[in-house]
Structures are given as structure tokens and as C-alpha cells.
Design an enzyme around this catalytic site. Structure first.
Site, short mmCIF file in Angstrom:
data_model
loop_
_atom_site.label_atom_id
_atom_site.label_comp_id
_atom_site.label_asym_id
_atom_site.label_seq_id
_atom_site.Cartn_x
_atom_site.Cartn_y
_atom_site.Cartn_z
N SER A 95 0.83 -1.20 0.00
CA SER A 95 0.00 0.00 0.00
C SER A 95 0.87 1.25 0.00
CB SER A 95 -0.95 -0.04 1.20
OG SER A 95 -1.96 0.93 1.08
N ASP A 217 -10.25 -4.40 -5.67
CA ASP A 217 -9.66 -3.63 -4.58
C ASP A 217 -10.35 -2.27 -4.50
OD1 ASP A 217 -8.08 -2.17 -2.81
OD2 ASP A 217 -6.18 -2.86 -3.64
N HIS A 245 -7.51 -5.33 -0.27
CA HIS A 245 -6.35 -4.47 -0.41
C HIS A 245 -5.12 -5.04 0.30
CE1 HIS A 245 -4.30 -0.71 -1.21
NE2 HIS A 245 -4.08 -0.50 0.08
#
Length: 269
Positions: A95, A217, A245
Site C-alpha cells: 500500500s 480492490d 487491499h
């Protein structure tokens, strides 16, 4: 205090192996890599750590002025690498840590050999023809929710982050991780994360790069992963047929296999 102590750095695996460094995302800590990182211990020197303010890090080292951009987080990564005297590092970022890894590579290009960007996003807000997945009003509402009721926000957002999972324990674990984070630090980290724009940094990447994208996602849609891959010359895009995610938690086997396939094609240092 050393960077190793400040960031709760853990090192294991093959002492003379090529270093592979795993970096967690917003609201998480190094434990989120526990189902992936050990798979690389036989061949690599594995490095785990917590960003300042997260997990077992030294929270007293957090300064909102210093940590007002992702560059400071990238500087921490470089400091850890230099303190451990690592070279040819394979950086695996989840991320927001994907862009932290990009910035660390650009700051110290001689230290890094490859990047693996898991669920990356260089900009979360839609901008002209660019689709990031969120409108400005979405982000404003997110900040308001964080500021007014952090615990309630944590409980509502984690199912969205995890996607449709059969095991609610994963969602509960992520919620607990969010709840361990100081709300003040969480709000600041969220602002730094969701207001960042690192699109111009992507074409500057000069090392082999893997982009791991989940097919479904809600935080970083597939179009974002495609954009990242297109902007980094020669990068590989691997789309996992999973939702959520956090594939390092929800699909550790698929994530591990994608990383191993990428590493198998890298030149030996």
C-alpha cells in the site's frame, strides 16, 4: 537511539543471503507479513520493521512536522538499510509503503536492487483523466470520520479493506491493528497517505519492479495498478484473482508465489 531499535527491526533467515525488506501499510505493523516473509528465509536475509508510531516502534520518536510527507518515512528506510550496511536490497512495500519504497530507492539508488509494490497507489484522489479511486469529498469525509470517531471508523473501514473474506478473523485482526495506533498519529499518517502524489516519481525508477494488484480492490482499483506498471519502464504487473487491499494477509500463498516468480528472474548480485 539507533534506527534498528527505533523501528523494532527484526532480522532473520540466511545471514549471507540477499536482503529482502518487507514494509507494512497504513494502520498495520510488521506482523501483517508473518504469512509471507518466512517463505524467503532459506535464501534471503529477511528484514522486518515498524514505521514510527506503529507496532513496536518508539512512538516517542514521532514528530508530526517531520512526518508530514512520505519522504521522511523513506529516509527512515534508508537509515535502517545504512545502519545494517545492506546492499542489493529487494524492497517489498504494501500500500503506501510502495511509494515509500520508490522514494527510498530514488534517495539511495545504490542500496536497492529491486522493488515489489503490493497494492500500490501513487495518488488516491481522481485528477483529470487519472483515476485514483476517490474524489476529494471522499477523502474529506474520511478525515472527518477519523477525527471524530477513530474507533468507529476503524471498525467500518476494515471490511472494505479486506474485501469479501470467508474468515472474519482477518478483518478482526486488522481492526485490532488500527485500534492500537494512536488516533492522532493515525490521522496525520492518513493525511500524508491519501493526499500524497507520487506520480512523477514512478518514471524515475531504475530497478526491476513488480506490481502486485488484486483484481478487486476498493482502495487501489485495478486501473491504478495498471497505471503504476505503465509508468515504471520494464516493470511486471501481476494481477491476483482475489479481493481486498491486503493480499499479504488474505492471500499469502498467491502473494508469496508472485514474489518468488519475480525474484527468480532477477540477476544474482
Amino acid at each position: 537511539m539507533t534506527a534498528v531499535d527505533r523501528h523494532n527491526v527484526q532480522v532473520f533467515g540466511r545471514p549471507d543471503g540477499q536482503p529482502i525488506m518487507f514494509s507494512h501499510g497504513f494502520g498495520c505493523d510488521q506482523q501483517m507479513w508473518r504469512h509471507v516473509a518466512p517463505a524467503f528465509a532459506d535464501d534471503h536475509r529477511v528484514i522486518l520493521f515498524d514505521h514510527v508510531g506503529c507496532g513496536g516502534s518508539d512512538t516517542s520518536a514521532y514528530n508530526p512536522l517531520l512526518y508530514s510527507t512520505l519522504n521522511r518515512y523513506a529516509s527512515d528506510v534508508v537509515e535502517i538499510v545504512e545502519e545494517l550496511d545492506l546492499s542489493d536490497v529487494i524492497f517489498v512495500g504494501h500500500s503506501v509503503s510502495s511509494m515509500i519504497g520508490v522514494l527510498a530507492h530514488l534517495a539511495a539508488p545504490d542500496r536497492f536492487a529491486a522493488l515489489a509494490l503490493v497494492s500500490p497507489s501513487p495518488r488516491y484522489i481522481d485528477d483529470g483523466g487519472y483515476v485514483g479511486g476517490f474524489s476529494e469529498s471522499d477523502i474529506t469525509e474520511l478525515f472527518f470520520s477519523l477525527d471524530s470517531n477513530y474507533l468507529g471508523w476503524s471498525q467500518s473501514i476494515t471490511p472494505v479493506i479486506m474485501g469479501e473474506q470467508d474468515d472474519p478473523a482477518l478483518t478482526n485482526e486488522l481492526t485490532a491493528s488500527f485500534c492500537r495506533l494512536d488516533p492522532t498519529i493515525a490521522l496525520q499518517f492518513a493525511r500524508v497517505t491519501f493526499l500524497s502524489d507520487n506520480r512523477d516519481d514512478l518514471p524515475k525508477v531504475t530497478v526491476p519492479t513488480l506490481v502486485v494488484q488484486c483484481a478487486f480492490d476498493a482502495i487501489a482499483p485495478p486501473v491504478v495498478g495498471t497505471y503504476v506498471s505503465e509508468q515504471i519502464a520494464g516493470s511486471e504487473l501481476c494481477v491476483l484473482d482475489v479481493a481486498g487491499h491486503c493480499p499479504n494477509m488474505s492471500a499469502p500463498h498467491e502473494t508469496t508465489e508472485a514474489l518468488k516468480a519475480f525474484l527468480s528472474g532477477l540477476p544474482r548480485p
